[in-house]
Design a protein around this motif. Structure first.
Motif, PDB file in Angstrom:
ATOM      1  N   ALA A   4       0.862  -1.179   0.000  1.00 45.31           N
ATOM      2  CA  ALA A   4       0.000   0.000   0.000  1.00 45.31           C
ATOM      3  C   ALA A   4       0.896   1.225   0.000  1.00 45.31           C
ATOM      4  CB  ALA A   4      -0.922  -0.019   1.207  1.00 45.31           C
ATOM      5  N   LEU A   7      -0.547   4.540   1.665  1.00 45.75           N
ATOM      6  CA  LEU A   7      -0.648   4.482   3.121  1.00 45.75           C
ATOM      7  C   LEU A   7       0.729   4.500   3.761  1.00 45.75           C
ATOM      8  CD1 LEU A   7      -3.377   1.856   4.028  1.00 45.75           C
ATOM      9  CD2 LEU A   7      -3.231   4.227   4.772  1.00 45.75           C
ATOM     10  N   ARG A   8       1.661   3.804   3.105  1.00 47.40           N
ATOM     11  CA  ARG A   8       2.993   3.726   3.665  1.00 47.40           C
ATOM     12  C   ARG A   8       3.657   5.101   3.704  1.00 47.40           C
ATOM     13  NH1 ARG A   8       6.555  -0.366   4.382  1.00 47.40           N
ATOM     14  NH2 ARG A   8       8.691   0.361   4.664  1.00 47.40           N
ATOM     15  N   TYR A  10       2.139   7.930   3.670  1.00 50.05           N
ATOM     16  CA  TYR A  10       1.413   8.766   4.633  1.00 50.05           C
ATOM     17  C   TYR A  10       1.934   8.503   6.032  1.00 50.05           C
ATOM     18  CZ  TYR A  10      -2.187  10.503   7.727  1.00 50.05           C
ATOM     19  OH  TYR A  10      -2.832  11.159   8.739  1.00 50.05           O
ATOM     20  N   THR A  11       2.111   7.204   6.377  1.00 51.73           N
ATOM     21  CA  THR A  11       2.585   6.844   7.712  1.00 51.73           C
ATOM     22  C   THR A  11       3.978   7.414   7.971  1.00 51.73           C
ATOM     23  OG1 THR A  11       1.278   4.840   7.608  1.00 51.73           O
ATOM     24  CG2 THR A  11       2.988   4.915   9.273  1.00 51.73           C
ATOM     25  N   LEU A  12       4.843   7.341   6.946  1.00 45.82           N
ATOM     26  CA  LEU A  12       6.188   7.895   7.133  1.00 45.82           C
ATOM     27  C   LEU A  12       6.121   9.407   7.348  1.00 45.82           C
ATOM     28  CD1 LEU A  12       8.163   5.752   4.545  1.00 45.82           C
ATOM     29  CD2 LEU A  12       8.257   5.643   7.055  1.00 45.82           C
ATOM     30  N   TYR A  14       3.649  11.013   8.628  1.00 48.50           N
ATOM     31  CA  TYR A  14       3.082  11.187   9.963  1.00 48.50           C
ATOM     32  C   TYR A  14       4.179  11.062  11.022  1.00 48.50           C
ATOM     33  CZ  TYR A  14      -0.199  10.213  13.839  1.00 48.50           C
ATOM     34  OH  TYR A  14      -0.909  10.238  15.015  1.00 48.50           O
ATOM     35  N   LEU A  15       5.036  10.050  10.841  1.00 52.68           N
ATOM     36  CA  LEU A  15       6.152   9.884  11.781  1.00 52.68           C
ATOM     37  C   LEU A  15       7.057  11.110  11.759  1.00 52.68           C
ATOM     38  CD1 LEU A  15       7.286   6.163  11.519  1.00 52.68           C
ATOM     39  CD2 LEU A  15       6.315   7.343  13.482  1.00 52.68           C
ATOM     40  N   PHE A  17       6.156  14.141  11.117  1.00 52.37           N
ATOM     41  CA  PHE A  17       5.435  15.178  11.859  1.00 52.37           C
ATOM     42  C   PHE A  17       5.609  14.953  13.362  1.00 52.37           C
ATOM     43  CE2 PHE A  17       1.206  16.135  13.888  1.00 52.37           C
ATOM     44  CZ  PHE A  17       1.320  17.500  13.902  1.00 52.37           C
ATOM     45  N   LEU A  18       5.502  13.694  13.787  1.00 48.75           N
ATOM     46  CA  LEU A  18       5.655  13.382  15.218  1.00 48.75           C
ATOM     47  C   LEU A  18       7.062  13.712  15.712  1.00 48.75           C
ATOM     48  CD1 LEU A  18       3.944   9.952  15.977  1.00 48.75           C
ATOM     49  CD2 LEU A  18       3.142  12.246  16.463  1.00 48.75           C
ATOM     50  N   TYR A  19       8.050  13.352  14.886  1.00 47.90           N
ATOM     51  CA  TYR A  19       9.432  13.509  15.330  1.00 47.90           C
ATOM     52  C   TYR A  19      10.006  14.881  15.003  1.00 47.90           C
ATOM     53  CZ  TYR A  19      10.053   8.680  16.742  1.00 47.90           C
ATOM     54  OH  TYR A  19       9.970   7.493  17.398  1.00 47.90           O
TER      55      TYR A  19
ATOM     56  N   PRO B  89      -5.445   6.278   9.462  1.00 48.18           N
ATOM     57  CA  PRO B  89      -4.706   5.594   8.388  1.00 48.18           C
ATOM     58  C   PRO B  89      -3.404   4.966   8.878  1.00 48.18           C
ATOM     59  CG  PRO B  89      -5.398   7.782   7.694  1.00 48.18           C
ATOM     60  CD  PRO B  89      -5.663   7.701   9.160  1.00 48.18           C
ATOM     61  N   VAL B  90      -2.781   5.603   9.887  1.00 44.83           N
ATOM     62  CA  VAL B  90      -1.524   5.057  10.401  1.00 44.83           C
ATOM     63  C   VAL B  90      -1.791   3.720  11.093  1.00 44.83           C
ATOM     64  CG1 VAL B  90       0.367   5.452  12.019  1.00 44.83           C
ATOM     65  CG2 VAL B  90      -0.537   7.347  10.668  1.00 44.83           C
ATOM     66  N   PHE B  93      -2.593   1.138   8.486  1.00 48.40           N
ATOM     67  CA  PHE B  93      -1.391   0.675   7.797  1.00 48.40           C
ATOM     68  C   PHE B  93      -0.646  -0.355   8.649  1.00 48.40           C
ATOM     69  CE2 PHE B  93       3.232   1.134   7.291  1.00 48.40           C
ATOM     70  CZ  PHE B  93       3.356   0.695   5.986  1.00 48.40           C
ATOM     71  N   HIS B  97      -0.971  -3.753   6.819  1.00 49.46           N
ATOM     72  CA  HIS B  97       0.064  -3.813   5.796  1.00 49.46           C
ATOM     73  C   HIS B  97       1.477  -4.017   6.334  1.00 49.46           C
ATOM     74  CE1 HIS B  97      -2.740  -2.849   2.611  1.00 49.46           C
ATOM     75  NE2 HIS B  97      -3.232  -1.904   3.386  1.00 49.46           N
ATOM     76  N   TRP B 106       7.040  -0.821  14.810  1.00 50.12           N
ATOM     77  CA  TRP B 106       6.322   0.367  14.334  1.00 50.12           C
ATOM     78  C   TRP B 106       5.615   1.071  15.486  1.00 50.12           C
ATOM     79  CZ3 TRP B 106       5.966   3.025   9.769  1.00 50.12           C
ATOM     80  CH2 TRP B 106       6.595   2.440   8.661  1.00 50.12           C
ATOM     81  N   ILE B 110       6.119   4.854  17.023  1.00 53.97           N
ATOM     82  CA  ILE B 110       5.049   5.845  17.122  1.00 53.97           C
ATOM     83  C   ILE B 110       4.902   6.355  18.547  1.00 53.97           C
ATOM     84  CG2 ILE B 110       2.534   6.129  16.956  1.00 53.97           C
ATOM     85  CD1 ILE B 110       2.743   4.140  14.533  1.00 53.97           C
ATOM     86  N   PRO B 113       7.788   9.403  20.862  1.00 56.54           N
ATOM     87  CA  PRO B 113       7.674  10.847  21.091  1.00 56.54           C
ATOM     88  C   PRO B 113       6.791  11.182  22.288  1.00 56.54           C
ATOM     89  CG  PRO B 113       7.351  10.359  18.783  1.00 56.54           C
ATOM     90  CD  PRO B 113       7.386   9.049  19.505  1.00 56.54           C
ATOM     91  N   HIS B 163      -0.483  17.730  17.950  1.00 56.36           N
ATOM     92  CA  HIS B 163       0.814  17.055  17.860  1.00 56.36           C
ATOM     93  C   HIS B 163       1.135  16.325  19.158  1.00 56.36           C
ATOM     94  CE1 HIS B 163       5.238  16.822  18.171  1.00 56.36           C
ATOM     95  NE2 HIS B 163       5.144  16.489  16.911  1.00 56.36           N
ATOM     96  N   ALA B 166      -1.022  13.090  19.549  1.00 55.41           N
ATOM     97  CA  ALA B 166      -1.175  12.197  18.392  1.00 55.41           C
ATOM     98  C   ALA B 166      -0.898  10.727  18.705  1.00 55.41           C
ATOM     99  CB  ALA B 166      -0.288  12.689  17.246  1.00 55.41           C
TER     100      ALA B 166
END
Lengths: 269, 287
Positions: A4, A7-8, A10-12, A14-15, A17-19, B89-90, B93, B97, B106, B110, B113, B163, B166
């Motif tokens: 996907a 999605l992949r 997007y997840t990266l 998102y990470l 953004f978090l970090y 979505p995270v 995933f 997936h 993973w 997440i 943080p 943030h 999250a």
């Protein structure tokens, strides 16, 4: 596994953004400028030196360490009592008592702090590091209970029965059989409570009567632009410390579950 | 070794008593005190009889208090919605997936943080969004106009809170997605539904309990957040926690402050119950 790519990525993202903000810490902690902005001005370790020379900061760090060690110890001990009781025994009032113990998880921290503060002020107990310890223990205990409950749950009851049949007393059974098996859970609980307490702000701020405590000190210093770079240096160290402690806690937790023959799944929460 | 139920109950109670007594003395008693104070008459630093509902009346009649309560509620709801929608979505995933043996890694990535100092993360945003800060200076380097987000206090508060909380949202959604029976999805697609329709009609409803748990976990701390409005909003846009602080500490008006605290707990309680009832609908619907 299906691929996907959307999605992949997007997840990266998102990470990222978090970090993102955390990644800025080391960048600007080594940046040779008092102004925290791009473009970068060159490399320096001066902010770490400034941080190390700050006497107030050292005081605050010492106080935070005293608080965090006390809170982690008390919360873990209280957590052992509650978790052991709830996993092993049936007794009246168990539901309400356990919900009461876990309540701080679903109560805004400000409310816990203010309620405690009102009572302390009313009966005239002076605010000190001790009152901070009392308050933070309340916040940390539910985390300790959650971690220790899963440690006690993965315990094989027949080991305990065997020890009792072979003539051990309940206390020596606990000490010789149960304690060693849940030790990794106890360590994980201690480390996590330590981390929470070390980072905690609300209770440290309101129940500490202006005593220098690390999180309160950081909060105050960020208001002075000249102090920001050395705070970023401090932040870099604290983030590193948190990650090391938590990595270790997670390792202990997994080892504990594996030792008791359970299956590792999920994270801390 | 067999134990009679009664001796088992006694041992259990004895064992839990240290923790229970601690929590009763330091949590139950203070909360009860706040409840009692909220209906007492107060002055500076003192509480006295008669009992009165004036503190609550004050809350209703002064529009500034109502505005702050409502603002906190709306900010928290927007943050909750944003966090949950961005996190879904995270979680999807990672659940659907990622190879099973890689999932913990993973999740660990997440959650890290979240475990780094909250005060440092929020303060960092203060540096990022501030005047001439990291964001605007980056835009200047690229040749764009500065955004000056710091002057939009409420927007900054929402970004920072979304943030900060999250990682909280991903875990419960992930847990509920893991429980979704994969054969149901195959059945849906075998019966000719498209992948998207299967998601909407099977996966999403089945994962709603996780979504609602996530919403609650984010909503409760955000509505009571103190640091972000104080630091990022520069104190110009106070939320409930700041209001309680002002009344209790700065004005030393214990009864009024207590009334605000009780009112905000009620608000949190009502929203939480609404979420839980909503959740029940989905559990009922997925029999």
């Amino acid at each position: 596994m299906k691929k996907a790519p959307g999605l992949r990525s997007y997840t990266l993202f998102y990470l990222l953004f978090l970090y993102g903000p955390i990644l800025l810490l080391p960048i600007f902690a080594f940046n040779d400028s008092r102004v925290v902005a791009f473009p970068l001005q060159g490399f320096t370790t001066g902010w770490f030196a400034e941080m190390a020379a700050d006497q107030n900061l050292r005081n605050a760090a010492k106080n935070s360490l005293i608080i965090a060690l006390s809170v982690a110890t008390i919360s873990t001990v209280l957590g052992i009592f509650a978790a052991r009781a709830s996993v092993r025994y049936r007794f009246p009032g168990k539901g309400p008592l356990m919900s009461m113990i876990m309540l701080p998880l679903v109560l805004p921290e400000m409310i816990v702090a203010m309620a405690l503060l009102v009572v302390l002020l009313s009966i005239g107990i002076p605010l000190s590091l001790f009152t901070v310890i009392l308050g933070q223990t309340l916040i940390c205990t539910p985390f300790a209970v959650a971690i220790l409950t899963s440690a006690f749950q993965s315990l094989d009851r027949s080991l305990e029965e065997a020890a009792l049949d072979l003539g051990e007393t309940p206390w020596s059974t606990f000490r010789l059989i149960i304690l060693p098996l849940v030790m990794p859970g106890i360590l994980a609980s201690f480390l996590i409570c330590f981390t929470i307490s070390f980072d905690e702000f609300i209770i440290a701020n309101f129940l500490g009567s202006g005593q220098p405590i690390l999180s309160v000190y950081i909060f105050g210093q960020f208001r002075f632009p000249a102090k920001v770079p050395s705070m970023l240096a401090l932040g870099t160290l604290l983030v590193l410390l948190s990650i090391i402690l938590l990595g270790f806690a997670e390792y202990m937790r997994r080892r504990g579950i594996a030792k008791a023959g359970g299956k590792v799944s999920g994270g801390f929460l | 070794m067999a134990q009679t139920p009664r001796s088992e109950a006694r041992t259990g109670l004895k064992l839990i008593s240290p923790t229970a007594i601690y929590v009763i003395l330091l949590l139950a008693v203070p909360l009860a005190t706040v409840l009692v104070y909220s209906v007492m008459t107060g002055g500076r630093g003192i509480v006295s009889f008669p009992l009165t509902f004036e503190n609550y009346a004050e809350l209703w009649s002064k529009s500034v208090y109502g505005y702050i309560m409502l603002k906190s509620l709306l900010v928290a709801l927007v943050v909750t919605a944003a966090t949950v929608i961005l996190a879904y979505p995270v979680a999807y995933f990672v659940s659907f997936h990622v190879k099973p043996e890689r999932k913990s890694l993973w999740l660990f990535l997440i959650t890290i943080p979240f475990w780094t100092s909250y005060i440092i993360r929020v303060s960092l945003w203060f540096v990022i969004l501030g005047f001439g800060g990291v964001l605007d200076s980056t835009l200047a380097v690229v040749g764009l106009q500065p955004l000056n987000l710091a002057s939009y206090s409420i927007l900054s508060i929402i970004i920072v809170l979304a943030h900060a909380y999250a990682p909280f949202a991903v875990l419960p959604i992930f847990v509920s997605l893991e429980k979704v029976d994969r054969s149901l999805l195959e059945a849906g697609q075998d019966l000719g539904e498209s992948r998207w329709v299967t998601f909407l009609r099977v996966t999403l409803p089945l994962s709603m309990p996780g979504v609602i748990a996530a919403a609650l976990i984010v909503f409760i701390p955000t509505v009571g957040d103190y640091v972000t409005p104080e630091l990022v909003g520069d104190g110009k846009e106070p939320m409930i926690a700041n209001l309680i602080e002002t009344q209790l500490l700065k004005l030393q008006n214990f009864p009024q402050g207590s009334a605000f605290a009780v009112a905000s707990m009620l608000m949190v309680g009502i929203v939480s119950v609404a979420f839980v009832l909503w959740n029940r609908r989905f559990i009922g619907g997925s029999k």
